[in-house]
Write a protein that holds these residues in place. Structure first.
Motif, PDB file in Angstrom:
ATOM      1  N   ARG A 258       0.837  -1.206   0.000  1.00  0.00           N
ATOM      2  CA  ARG A 258       0.000   0.000   0.000  1.00  0.00           C
ATOM      3  C   ARG A 258       0.870   1.255   0.000  1.00  0.00           C
ATOM      4  O   ARG A 258       0.624   2.211  -0.755  1.00  0.00           O
ATOM      5  N   LEU A 259       1.911   1.286   0.809  1.00  0.00           N
ATOM      6  CA  LEU A 259       2.768   2.477   0.912  1.00  0.00           C
ATOM      7  C   LEU A 259       3.504   2.773  -0.395  1.00  0.00           C
ATOM      8  O   LEU A 259       3.862   3.918  -0.669  1.00  0.00           O
ATOM      9  N   ALA A 260       3.706   1.734  -1.210  1.00  0.00           N
ATOM     10  CA  ALA A 260       4.401   1.928  -2.485  1.00  0.00           C
ATOM     11  C   ALA A 260       3.610   2.834  -3.431  1.00  0.00           C
ATOM     12  O   ALA A 260       4.160   3.366  -4.393  1.00  0.00           O
TER      13      ALA A 260
ATOM     14  N   ALA B 223      -6.310   3.673  -4.134  1.00  0.00           N
ATOM     15  CA  ALA B 223      -5.541   3.683  -2.890  1.00  0.00           C
ATOM     16  C   ALA B 223      -6.186   4.679  -1.929  1.00  0.00           C
ATOM     17  O   ALA B 223      -6.267   5.873  -2.224  1.00  0.00           O
ATOM     18  N   THR B 224      -6.700   4.173  -0.803  1.00  0.00           N
ATOM     19  CA  THR B 224      -7.249   5.045   0.236  1.00  0.00           C
ATOM     20  C   THR B 224      -6.170   5.237   1.297  1.00  0.00           C
ATOM     21  O   THR B 224      -5.024   4.812   1.119  1.00  0.00           O
ATOM     22  N   ARG B 225      -6.541   5.842   2.402  1.00  0.00           N
ATOM     23  CA  ARG B 225      -5.542   6.129   3.437  1.00  0.00           C
ATOM     24  C   ARG B 225      -4.855   4.859   3.939  1.00  0.00           C
ATOM     25  O   ARG B 225      -3.652   4.853   4.188  1.00  0.00           O
ATOM     26  N   TYR B 226      -5.634   3.784   4.068  1.00  0.00           N
ATOM     27  CA  TYR B 226      -5.077   2.566   4.663  1.00  0.00           C
ATOM     28  C   TYR B 226      -4.957   1.389   3.691  1.00  0.00           C
ATOM     29  O   TYR B 226      -4.203   0.453   3.956  1.00  0.00           O
ATOM     30  N   HIS B 227      -5.713   1.408   2.607  1.00  0.00           N
ATOM     31  CA  HIS B 227      -5.795   0.199   1.785  1.00  0.00           C
ATOM     32  C   HIS B 227      -5.603   0.463   0.293  1.00  0.00           C
ATOM     33  O   HIS B 227      -5.821   1.566  -0.200  1.00  0.00           O
ATOM     34  N   LEU B 228      -5.221  -0.591  -0.393  1.00  0.00           N
ATOM     35  CA  LEU B 228      -5.103  -0.587  -1.847  1.00  0.00           C
ATOM     36  C   LEU B 228      -6.060  -1.638  -2.394  1.00  0.00           C
ATOM     37  O   LEU B 228      -6.086  -2.772  -1.915  1.00  0.00           O
ATOM     38  N   THR B 229      -6.866  -1.256  -3.385  1.00  0.00           N
ATOM     39  CA  THR B 229      -7.786  -2.197  -4.022  1.00  0.00           C
ATOM     40  C   THR B 229      -7.523  -2.213  -5.519  1.00  0.00           C
ATOM     41  O   THR B 229      -7.443  -1.153  -6.148  1.00  0.00           O
ATOM     42  N   ILE B 230      -7.383  -3.408  -6.072  1.00  0.00           N
ATOM     43  CA  ILE B 230      -7.173  -3.564  -7.514  1.00  0.00           C
ATOM     44  C   ILE B 230      -8.478  -4.106  -8.103  1.00  0.00           C
ATOM     45  O   ILE B 230      -8.999  -5.122  -7.645  1.00  0.00           O
ATOM     46  N   HIS B 231      -8.987  -3.399  -9.103  1.00  0.00           N
ATOM     47  CA  HIS B 231     -10.271  -3.766  -9.712  1.00  0.00           C
ATOM     48  C   HIS B 231     -10.073  -4.266 -11.145  1.00  0.00           C
ATOM     49  O   HIS B 231      -9.316  -3.673 -11.913  1.00  0.00           O
ATOM     50  N   ILE B 232     -10.776  -5.337 -11.462  1.00  0.00           N
ATOM     51  CA  ILE B 232     -10.869  -5.809 -12.856  1.00  0.00           C
ATOM     52  C   ILE B 232     -12.356  -5.728 -13.202  1.00  0.00           C
ATOM     53  O   ILE B 232     -13.148  -6.580 -12.800  1.00  0.00           O
ATOM     54  N   THR B 233     -12.740  -4.660 -13.904  1.00  0.00           N
ATOM     55  CA  THR B 233     -14.159  -4.345 -14.102  1.00  0.00           C
ATOM     56  C   THR B 233     -14.562  -4.488 -15.559  1.00  0.00           C
ATOM     57  O   THR B 233     -13.913  -3.893 -16.438  1.00  0.00           O
ATOM     58  N   PRO B 234     -15.618  -5.254 -15.861  1.00  0.00           N
ATOM     59  CA  PRO B 234     -16.079  -5.356 -17.247  1.00  0.00           C
ATOM     60  C   PRO B 234     -16.596  -4.009 -17.738  1.00  0.00           C
ATOM     61  O   PRO B 234     -17.258  -3.280 -16.998  1.00  0.00           O
ATOM     62  N   LEU B 235     -16.278  -3.664 -18.989  1.00  0.00           N
ATOM     63  CA  LEU B 235     -16.692  -2.378 -19.548  1.00  0.00           C
ATOM     64  C   LEU B 235     -18.148  -2.402 -19.978  1.00  0.00           C
ATOM     65  O   LEU B 235     -18.803  -1.382 -20.068  1.00  0.00           O
ATOM     66  N   ASN B 236     -18.668  -3.578 -20.262  1.00  0.00           N
ATOM     67  CA  ASN B 236     -20.056  -3.685 -20.716  1.00  0.00           C
ATOM     68  C   ASN B 236     -20.689  -4.908 -20.065  1.00  0.00           C
ATOM     69  O   ASN B 236     -20.221  -6.030 -20.265  1.00  0.00           O
ATOM     70  N   ILE B 237     -21.724  -4.670 -19.281  1.00  0.00           N
ATOM     71  CA  ILE B 237     -22.363  -5.797 -18.574  1.00  0.00           C
ATOM     72  C   ILE B 237     -23.709  -6.172 -19.188  1.00  0.00           C
ATOM     73  O   ILE B 237     -24.398  -7.043 -18.679  1.00  0.00           O
ATOM     74  N   ALA B 238     -24.075  -5.498 -20.267  1.00  0.00           N
ATOM     75  CA  ALA B 238     -25.404  -5.708 -20.853  1.00  0.00           C
ATOM     76  C   ALA B 238     -25.638  -7.170 -21.234  1.00  0.00           C
ATOM     77  O   ALA B 238     -26.690  -7.745 -20.928  1.00  0.00           O
ATOM     78  N   ALA B 239     -24.656  -7.775 -21.907  1.00  0.00           N
ATOM     79  CA  ALA B 239     -24.828  -9.155 -22.366  1.00  0.00           C
ATOM     80  C   ALA B 239     -24.976 -10.119 -21.186  1.00  0.00           C
ATOM     81  O   ALA B 239     -25.829 -11.011 -21.194  1.00  0.00           O
ATOM     82  N   LYS B 240     -24.149  -9.917 -20.134  1.00  0.00           N
ATOM     83  CA  LYS B 240     -24.208 -10.808 -18.974  1.00  0.00           C
ATOM     84  C   LYS B 240     -25.519 -10.642 -18.215  1.00  0.00           C
ATOM     85  O   LYS B 240     -26.124 -11.616 -17.767  1.00  0.00           O
TER      86      LYS B 240
END
Length: 636
Positions: free
Chosen positions: A285-287, A365-382
């Motif tokens: 996180r600090l990185a 990156a928030t004050r305490y945590h790092l979150t990595i997201h893999i988000t679909p660009l289009n959810i219509a089909a699913k």
């Protein structure tokens, strides 16, 4: 009894509710909902504030045969619907249908985790120790286990991760407390009920993740009703994607350390390995620097120092895997812990493979945590596929679905094929009840001079309204700059988001009757303050998503590659919906009167400003702050 009869002057609602008057818009909506639910079709209804949309979808669900799932946008709306609106309709109809309220697992006390942490106090933090005692006493007395009923435990209480479970750490049928499990009982009540009130997050969690030890609940319904449906696309993106966070890794370390201290004390290597992993996780996180923020994950991976920090975590996860394997014969709790570890490592490995197309790879990156997201660009089909698997009716409704008098943006985002669409205007007399002011001589929206100008406008309207103001901001930075001045100079109480929980802020704001409340995104919707406590809403600027937001950039790039217009199809519709939500805080009742002050001259100077104005209620407009003062002074 027909829909018209149910809502008529001599119908059950009129007999049960004092002052009830039939509304044609409400009847029209109820007929559309009734038809969709009966014939397993899709219907989209935009019903502006005051239409009576809640009763319009509740009555068809209660008078038709079958099981219906009603999903709301938040826990607060879920509870309002279940504890206030449903009982009213049940009483009016004399309905015998079974009903149930079901929340996500993080809302219920977990007997196993509570007992483990009471036996081995996880921290020397006095707050956590005190809260543990409160939850333990509550758990011994409650029937539901819903932690919202535990007095003194707020939504952000430190103890919550220690006394609730997640899909990762739940032991399912292997849990020694499975028979008394509050989640199991809540899901059983929901499975037996005819009307189940949930929220959107739970709907997608149930669809996307099959909890081990718990039967799939929701697909057995005859109909689904989504209130606050404008939130669906963003929530679906989260659940159809994947996230890995330092918070999730540290939560795993906390649970593994509990296992080490309770059953594997002599396994010193396990304790040291956990300490090493914890240190590496915090270093990762600090990185990303102390300021935090969002960024493109693909670009982040080009930085060698960042990659090295992430590889150290991955390496420590792999070593911990070897250590835990040595303990498999020592405790039956090691195997589920090992499965969680393998899942975490797999998610981190996938975060390194950024070659998959159709996804946005971004980090926060928030004050305490790092979150990595893999988000679909289009959810219509699913989403379309998800609905097609169910022989059921679907109703999508909200006060804010349309952009430029069209529901196409909403429909396309979810891949819907509605049999009926309906747009119902508010019955409120906005021409007399409200005034929209676009002040003259403002600096540019993103100018450094804007915070000072906002302070001047806010001071003026607060004095004219005698407090009673919502000040809504698009950024924390500007909110805090304005708050610093107002808190010192105003004679009225000023409440600022972050001082306490949202619920307490709203309670205190309403109770004072002449207070000022300052908030960002979470206060733009789902907040219902009626009557004299609120007379003015000030919005600092049009709520466009920041142009450097990595998810927005990826969606716009994807739109452009498909031959679309990114601004018109992505940025503008989202901002219009968000503004409509913010404006909707002002007039909540036919007796309300108030002023909306929109401090962004782009509404006047840019062509797209007309799209915003066209989407807002038909209020009287002015550019003169003196008119604002006069209007506010005339409100009793």
């Amino acid at each position: 009894m027909t829909i018209e009869q149910l809502f008529s002057q001599t119908g059950p609602l009129a007999l049960a509710l004092k002052g009830y008057q039939p509304r044609q818009a409400q009847i029209d909506m109820a007929q559309v909902c009734d038809s969709a639910l009966k014939h397993s079709q899709q219907a989209i209804v935009e019903a502006e504030t005051g239409t009576g949309k809640t009763f319009a979808y509740l009555l068809p669900a209660l008078v038709n045969k079958g099981k219906y799932i009603i999903s709301t946008g938040s826990k607060a709306l879920q509870e309002q619907l279940y504890h206030r609106d449903l009982p009213t309709v049940y009483k009016a109809l004399g309905s015998a249908k079974k009903k149930a309220l079901l929340k996500g697992r993080a809302n219920y006390v977990c007997h196993y985790r509570l007992n483990q942490h009471v036996a081995h106090v996880p921290s020397d933090d006095a707050d956590i120790m005190h809260q543990l005692a409160m939850v333990a006493k509550f758990a011994a007395q409650t029937r539901s286990g819903d932690i919202a009923d535990c007095v003194g435990i707020e939504d952000d209480a430190k103890v919550l991760p220690y006394v609730t479970s997640t899909a990762d750490n739940c032991l399912g049928r292997e849990c020694p407390d499975f028979d008394s499990c509050f989640i199991r009982k809540a899901r059983q009540r929901a499975a037996d009920a005819d009307i189940v009130v949930i929220n959107h997050h739970l709907f997608f969690a149930d669809m996307a993740v099959k909890d081990s030890g718990f039967a799939e609940l929701l697909p057995g319904a005859d109909g689904y009703i989504f209130d606050e449906a404008h939130q669906l696309a963003d929530i679906a993106s989260d659940y159809f994607g994947e996230t890995i966070s330092t918070k999730k890794i540290l939560a795993f370390i906390t649970d593994a350390r509990m296992l080490y201290r309770s059953e594997l004390r002599d396994m010193l290597q396990l304790g040291k390995t956990l300490d090493k992993l914890e240190s590496a996780t915090k270093d990762m996180r600090l990185a990303f620097g102390s300021d935090g923020g969002r960024g493109d994950w693909r670009k982040a991976l080009t930085d060698k120092a960042l990659c090295d920090a992430i590889h150290r975590v991955n390496k420590d996860l792999a070593f911990l895997n070897q250590v835990l394997k040595l303990c498999l014969e020592r405790s039956e709790l090691v195997e589920p812990m090992l499965e969680r570890l393998i899942t975490l490592k797999g998610q981190l490995d996938r975060a390194f493979d950024v070659s998959v197309r159709g996804y946005s790879y971004w980090y926060e990156a928030t004050r305490y945590h790092l979150t990595i997201h893999i988000t679909p660009l289009n959810i219509a089909a699913k989403f379309k596929e998800m609905l097609s698997e169910r022989e059921a009716g679907f109703v999508f409704t909200s006060a804010t679905l349309s952009v430029n008098d069209s529901l196409q943006h909403f429909s396309d985002a979810l891949g819907l094929s509605p049999s009926r669409t309906l747009m119902l205007a508010s019955p409120f007399d906005y021409q007399h009840q409200a005034l929209l002011c676009l002040p003259r001589y403002l600096p540019e929206a993103n100018s450094d001079a804007m915070p000072r100008a906002l302070v001047g406008i806010c001071q003026q309207v607060i004095r004219a309204a005698k407090g009673r103001c919502f000040l809504l901001f698009t950024s924390y930075r500007v909110m805090h700059m304005v708050a610093e001045v107002l808190c010192q100079q105003m004679d009225y109480p000023v409440f600022v988001q972050g001082q306490m929980s949202k619920r307490l802020l709203l309670e205190r704001f309403t109770r004072h009757g002449n207070a000022v409340l300052m908030g960002t995104a979470s206060f733009w919707e789902g907040v219902d303050v009626r009557g004299s406590a609120l007379s003015c809403v000030v919005i600092d600027k049009l709520p466009f998503v920041a142009p450097d937001d990595p998810l927005l950039q990826a969606r716009m790039q994807d739109c452009e590659q498909s031959g679309g217009e990114p601004f018109a199809q992505i940025q503008l519709p989202r901002a219009v919906i968000a503004l409509k939500q913010g404006v909707g805080r002002l007039i909540r009742d036919s007796q309300d009167r108030g002023v909306l002050v929109l401090c962004d001259n782009r509404v006047i100077t840019r062509d797209y400003g007309q799209v915003f104005l066209k989407s807002l209620p038909n209020m009287r407009r002015s550019r003169d702050m003196n008119e604002v003062n006069a209007f506010l002074a005339a409100i009793d």
